[in-house]
Design an enzyme around this catalytic site. Sequence first.
Site, mmCIF file in Angstrom:
data_model
loop_
_atom_site.group_PDB
_atom_site.id
_atom_site.type_symbol
_atom_site.label_atom_id
_atom_site.label_comp_id
_atom_site.label_asym_id
_atom_site.label_seq_id
_atom_site.Cartn_x
_atom_site.Cartn_y
_atom_site.Cartn_z
ATOM 1 N N ILE A 78 47.568 48.473 36.496
ATOM 2 C CA ILE A 78 46.572 48.661 37.676
ATOM 3 C C ILE A 78 47.186 48.034 38.693
ATOM 4 O O ILE A 78 47.755 47.179 38.620
ATOM 5 C CB ILE A 78 45.139 48.331 37.238
ATOM 6 C CG1 ILE A 78 44.103 48.551 38.280
ATOM 7 C CG2 ILE A 78 45.118 46.730 36.929
ATOM 8 C CD1 ILE A 78 42.722 48.546 37.722
ATOM 9 N N ALA A 79 47.143 48.951 40.096
ATOM 10 C CA ALA A 79 47.630 48.314 41.294
ATOM 11 C C ALA A 79 47.098 49.178 42.449
ATOM 12 O O ALA A 79 46.640 50.174 42.248
ATOM 13 C CB ALA A 79 49.082 48.521 41.509
ATOM 14 N N GLU A 112 47.212 42.582 28.937
ATOM 15 C CA GLU A 112 47.749 41.531 29.086
ATOM 16 C C GLU A 112 47.892 41.251 30.517
ATOM 17 O O GLU A 112 48.121 42.089 31.312
ATOM 18 C CB GLU A 112 49.291 41.404 28.375
ATOM 19 C CG GLU A 112 49.366 41.500 27.100
ATOM 20 C CD GLU A 112 49.152 42.838 26.484
ATOM 21 O OE1 GLU A 112 49.128 42.987 25.317
ATOM 22 O OE2 GLU A 112 49.308 44.048 27.250
ATOM 23 N N ASN A 117 48.580 35.126 37.693
ATOM 24 C CA ASN A 117 47.848 36.370 38.277
ATOM 25 C C ASN A 117 46.191 36.334 38.388
ATOM 26 O O ASN A 117 45.585 36.905 37.683
ATOM 27 C CB ASN A 117 47.958 37.797 37.985
ATOM 28 C CG ASN A 117 47.477 39.079 38.599
ATOM 29 O OD1 ASN A 117 46.882 38.721 39.704
ATOM 30 N ND2 ASN A 117 48.255 40.212 38.320
ATOM 31 N N TYR A 124 38.663 40.838 35.689
ATOM 32 C CA TYR A 124 38.644 41.197 34.325
ATOM 33 C C TYR A 124 37.386 40.361 34.019
ATOM 34 O O TYR A 124 36.374 40.859 33.027
ATOM 35 C CB TYR A 124 39.835 40.790 33.450
ATOM 36 C CG TYR A 124 41.108 41.751 34.001
ATOM 37 C CD1 TYR A 124 40.928 43.000 34.273
ATOM 38 C CD2 TYR A 124 42.241 41.255 33.961
ATOM 39 C CE1 TYR A 124 41.891 43.605 34.694
ATOM 40 C CE2 TYR A 124 43.403 41.690 34.345
ATOM 41 C CZ TYR A 124 43.307 43.236 34.630
ATOM 42 O OH TYR A 124 44.239 43.789 35.217
#
Length: 170
Positions: A78-79, A112, A117, A124
Amino acid sequence: MKMDNIRIGECKEGDMREIIAIERDSFPSPWSENIFRGEMTNPIARVLVGRVDPLPGKPVAGYVVYWRVADEMHLHNIAVRKDQRRKRVAFLLLREAIRASLSEGARWVTLEVRRTNLPAQNLYEKFGFSVKGVRPGYYPDTGEDALIFWADLDRIRPEGEHPSEPANKE
């Protein structure tokens, strides 16, 4: 930016150039175009993009890649484009991936994330994910460990907010 300016939809061939640019700008060891093309044709993979609706050409603001296997969703990537970060694009992408996976019968979500980060970890955790393990030296570019996040979709917060938080923080 208001959340309703981002439209989430399936990735299209014409999105590839923008996705690759976001990927290269986001990660020290970016995925290649061939990897993305493979994901777009993989029957268990899903690739969604968020587009900035009012802008000409509806540019890609971000993307999410995940797999649906049996009763599990596994988030792979995801970015978000730099100028769209901190505007809830990742939140919207993850929320839609979770909703779609629930509708396909998923019961669990795993992923993961780099130990360093923290912005991703915070995202999350807002959805109800928790750390269930560590993969030592998981990232070959730095040797950094990965934290294994897990969520039970029966208990996940689909709106991505802790019950004590206001619904809209923008």
